[in-house]
Motif scaffolding. Structure first.
Motif, PDB file in Angstrom:
ATOM      1  N   PRO A   1      -5.281 -11.705   5.478  1.00 20.67           N
ATOM      2  CA  PRO A   1      -6.402 -11.310   4.624  1.00 20.67           C
ATOM      3  C   PRO A   1      -5.923 -10.634   3.342  1.00 20.67           C
ATOM      4  O   PRO A   1      -4.775 -10.198   3.247  1.00 20.67           O
ATOM      5  CB  PRO A   1      -7.176 -10.304   5.487  1.00 20.67           C
ATOM      6  N   ASN A   2      -6.811 -10.518   2.377  1.00 20.69           N
ATOM      7  CA  ASN A   2      -6.504  -9.778   1.150  1.00 20.69           C
ATOM      8  C   ASN A   2      -6.096  -8.359   1.508  1.00 20.69           C
ATOM      9  O   ASN A   2      -6.697  -7.737   2.381  1.00 20.69           O
ATOM     10  CB  ASN A   2      -7.737  -9.709   0.240  1.00 20.69           C
ATOM     11  N   GLY A   3      -5.087  -7.874   0.830  1.00 19.03           N
ATOM     12  CA  GLY A   3      -4.662  -6.496   1.056  1.00 19.03           C
ATOM     13  C   GLY A   3      -3.772  -6.308   2.272  1.00 19.03           C
ATOM     14  O   GLY A   3      -3.417  -5.180   2.619  1.00 19.03           O
ATOM     15  N   SER A   4      -3.362  -7.406   2.914  1.00 18.43           N
ATOM     16  CA  SER A   4      -2.564  -7.262   4.136  1.00 18.43           C
ATOM     17  C   SER A   4      -1.093  -6.968   3.838  1.00 18.43           C
ATOM     18  O   SER A   4      -0.356  -6.552   4.733  1.00 18.43           O
ATOM     19  CB  SER A   4      -2.705  -8.508   5.016  1.00 18.43           C
ATOM     20  N   GLY A   5      -0.659  -7.202   2.593  1.00 18.91           N
ATOM     21  CA  GLY A   5       0.718  -6.856   2.232  1.00 18.91           C
ATOM     22  C   GLY A   5       1.597  -8.033   1.837  1.00 18.91           C
ATOM     23  O   GLY A   5       2.791  -7.856   1.585  1.00 18.91           O
ATOM     24  N   LYS A   6       1.020  -9.219   1.738  1.00 16.99           N
ATOM     25  CA  LYS A   6       1.822 -10.417   1.434  1.00 16.99           C
ATOM     26  C   LYS A   6       2.538 -10.306   0.084  1.00 16.99           C
ATOM     27  O   LYS A   6       3.735 -10.536  -0.010  1.00 16.99           O
ATOM     28  CB  LYS A   6       0.915 -11.677   1.411  1.00 16.99           C
ATOM     29  N   SER A   7       1.764  -9.943  -0.965  1.00 17.43           N
ATOM     30  CA  SER A   7       2.384  -9.852  -2.304  1.00 17.43           C
ATOM     31  C   SER A   7       3.446  -8.768  -2.335  1.00 17.43           C
ATOM     32  O   SER A   7       4.473  -8.919  -3.010  1.00 17.43           O
ATOM     33  CB  SER A   7       1.332  -9.548  -3.371  1.00 17.43           C
ATOM     34  N   THR A   8       3.196  -7.682  -1.634  1.00 17.07           N
ATOM     35  CA  THR A   8       4.158  -6.578  -1.618  1.00 17.07           C
ATOM     36  C   THR A   8       5.489  -7.042  -1.022  1.00 17.07           C
ATOM     37  O   THR A   8       6.562  -6.729  -1.557  1.00 17.07           O
ATOM     38  CB  THR A   8       3.566  -5.388  -0.840  1.00 17.07           C
TER      39      THR A   8
ATOM     40  N   PHE B   1       3.597   3.406  -0.709  1.00 20.62           N
ATOM     41  CA  PHE B   1       3.119   3.836  -2.022  1.00 20.62           C
ATOM     42  C   PHE B   1       2.512   5.211  -1.842  1.00 20.62           C
ATOM     43  O   PHE B   1       1.566   5.350  -1.061  1.00 20.62           O
ATOM     44  CB  PHE B   1       2.061   2.879  -2.576  1.00 20.62           C
TER      45      PHE B   1
ATOM     46  N   VAL C   1       2.267   0.402   3.339  1.00 14.91           N
ATOM     47  CA  VAL C   1       1.482  -0.836   3.224  1.00 14.91           C
ATOM     48  C   VAL C   1       2.221  -2.032   3.800  1.00 14.91           C
ATOM     49  O   VAL C   1       1.607  -3.065   4.062  1.00 14.91           O
ATOM     50  CB  VAL C   1       1.029  -1.129   1.774  1.00 14.91           C
TER      51      VAL C   1
ATOM     52  N   GLN D   1       1.868 -13.715  -8.360  1.00 15.10           N
ATOM     53  CA  GLN D   1       0.420 -13.951  -8.235  1.00 15.10           C
ATOM     54  C   GLN D   1      -0.265 -13.750  -9.587  1.00 15.10           C
ATOM     55  O   GLN D   1      -1.127 -14.524  -9.959  1.00 15.10           O
ATOM     56  CB  GLN D   1      -0.159 -12.983  -7.203  1.00 15.10           C
TER      57      GLN D   1
HETATM   58  P1  ADP Z   1      -2.041  -9.104  -0.365  1.00 15.40           P
HETATM   59  O1  ADP Z   1      -1.098  -9.770  -1.291  1.00 15.40           O
HETATM   60  O2  ADP Z   1      -1.832  -9.476   1.067  1.00 15.40           O
HETATM   61  O3  ADP Z   1      -3.478  -9.296  -0.769  1.00 15.40           O
HETATM   62  P2  ADP Z   1      -0.857  -6.660  -1.403  1.00 15.40           P
HETATM   63  O4  ADP Z   1       0.551  -6.743  -0.982  1.00 15.40           O
HETATM   64  O5  ADP Z   1      -1.180  -6.977  -2.816  1.00 15.40           O
HETATM   65  O6  ADP Z   1      -1.773  -7.532  -0.416  1.00 15.40           O
HETATM   66  O7  ADP Z   1      -1.399  -5.181  -1.125  1.00 15.40           O
HETATM   67  C1  ADP Z   1      -1.229  -4.548   0.127  1.00 15.40           C
HETATM   68  C2  ADP Z   1      -1.757  -3.142   0.033  1.00 15.40           C
HETATM   69  O8  ADP Z   1      -0.923  -2.363  -0.796  1.00 15.40           O
HETATM   70  C3  ADP Z   1      -3.157  -3.051  -0.565  1.00 15.40           C
HETATM   71  O9  ADP Z   1      -3.877  -2.088   0.132  1.00 15.40           O
HETATM   72  C4  ADP Z   1      -2.883  -2.636  -1.990  1.00 15.40           C
HETATM   73  O10 ADP Z   1      -3.973  -1.903  -2.516  1.00 15.40           O
HETATM   74  C5  ADP Z   1      -1.660  -1.751  -1.825  1.00 15.40           C
HETATM   75  N1  ADP Z   1      -0.825  -1.732  -3.033  1.00 15.40           N
HETATM   76  C6  ADP Z   1      -0.191  -2.788  -3.578  1.00 15.40           C
HETATM   77  N2  ADP Z   1       0.515  -2.415  -4.673  1.00 15.40           N
HETATM   78  C7  ADP Z   1       0.295  -1.086  -4.823  1.00 15.40           C
HETATM   79  C8  ADP Z   1       0.750  -0.100  -5.768  1.00 15.40           C
HETATM   80  N3  ADP Z   1       1.580  -0.430  -6.766  1.00 15.40           N
HETATM   81  N4  ADP Z   1       0.326   1.188  -5.587  1.00 15.40           N
HETATM   82  C9  ADP Z   1      -0.495   1.516  -4.571  1.00 15.40           C
HETATM   83  N5  ADP Z   1      -0.938   0.636  -3.646  1.00 15.40           N
HETATM   84  C10 ADP Z   1      -0.555  -0.642  -3.766  1.00 15.40           C
END
Ligand code: ADP
Ligand code: MG
Length: 257
Positions: A36-43, A12, A17, A83
């Motif tokens: 952990p939160n922010g580790s990249g799972k949702s991405t 991004f 990420v 999510q």
């Molecule tokens: P998780 O699901 O493990 O909590 P995410 O995949 O949501 O983590 O996010 C991983 C990292 O990518 C985080 O630091 C988040 O802030 C960043 N991130 C996610 N989506 C975006 C986006 N659209 N633009 C910028 N940063 C993003």
């Protein structure tokens, strides 16, 4: 249906990420992503259900490149529970579930008997048949989640992607939702934040930290006190469930260094 993620990288605005994530969920397996939160799972999951296009890498269903398929084709094979699925649908429950049939319908088509059967079976399957006439917005968080799972099941996919599906559910609903998904026989790829639920349900877990997979394997081999201290910053004890013998994790803060 087999899901393969191959060297997935997501940036991004130049910030990486997710970096070189590869994993496979074999047909009918329940594969978990924890971290952990922010580790990249949702991405990672968003790339699988096509809400996001990866910077590099590929996702394949039974060897076929997902991005080469039409969205309609991929939606017939793969359903997702994102999510942030709190879309404010001003529809009845029956209408929300019927949206799951869209990938099976022609552009302008009325619901067929098969559509109606699939929706009713999906709603009954999640124990929500009695909610069919209710407005979606009038449901509790747990009821909404069950209806969204019914919508995904009505889609009759081969693969289900779930992003923290037990958020906002009480403990009975958490256990119910995961066993429901587990007994569906579908290939499941799920981000789970509750490590005990992950250990109980997953055939395989991948631990994600800082956008990379740092450990993979059977939950009991992977979720060790050393790894949990390293990745989650907690002290963990493993104890056997007094009745089932299943390993349970108990957590404390790490002692101050
Ligand atoms: P998780 O699901 O493990 O909590 P995410 O995949 O949501 O983590 O996010 C991983 C990292 O990518 C985080 O630091 C988040 O802030 C960043 N991130 C996610 N989506 C975006 C986006 N659209 N633009 C910028 N940063 C993003
Ligand atoms: Mg997430």
């Amino acid at each position: 249906m087999d899901v393969e993620i191959d060297d997935l990288t997501v940036e991004f605005s130049g910030a990486r990420v997710v970096q070189d994530i590869s994993l496979r969920a074999g047909s009918g397996r329940f594969v978990g992503l924890v971290g952990p939160n922010g580790s990249g799972k949702s991405t990672v999951l968003r790339c699988v259900y096509r809400a996001l296009r990866p910077t590099a890498g590929a996702v394949r269903l039974d060897g076929e490149d997902l991005l080469a398929m039409s969205t309609r084709e991929s939606a017939r094979r793969l359903a997702a529970l994102p999510q942030e699925a709190v879309a404010e649908f001003d529809f009845t429950v029956a209408e929300v579930v019927a949206m799951g049939r869209v990938p099976h319908q022609r552009a302008v088509a009325r619901d067929t008997d098969e559509d109606r059967r699939a929706c009713a079976a999906a709603l009954d399957g999640v124990g929500a048949g009695h909610l069919a006439g209710r407005g979606f917005l009038t449901l509790s968080g747990g009821e909404k989640q069950r209806v969204l799972i019914a919508r995904a099941l009505a889609q009759q996919p081969r693969v289900m992607v779930l992003d923290e599906p037990t958020n906002h559910l009480d403990i009975a609903q958490q256990l119910e939702v995961l066993s429901l998904v587990r007994t569906s026989g579908l290939t499941v790829l799920a981000a789970l934040h509750d490590l005990n639920l992950a250990a109980l349900h997953c055939d395989l877990v991948h631990v994600v930290d800082g956008g990379r997979i740092v450990a993979s394997g059977a939950p009991h081999d992977v979720l060790t006190p050393a790894l949990l201290a390293e990745v989650f910053g907690v002290r963990a004890h493993r104890v056997a469930h007094p009745e089932t013998g299943a390993v349970q994790l108990l957590f404390d803060r790490l002692p101050a260094q």
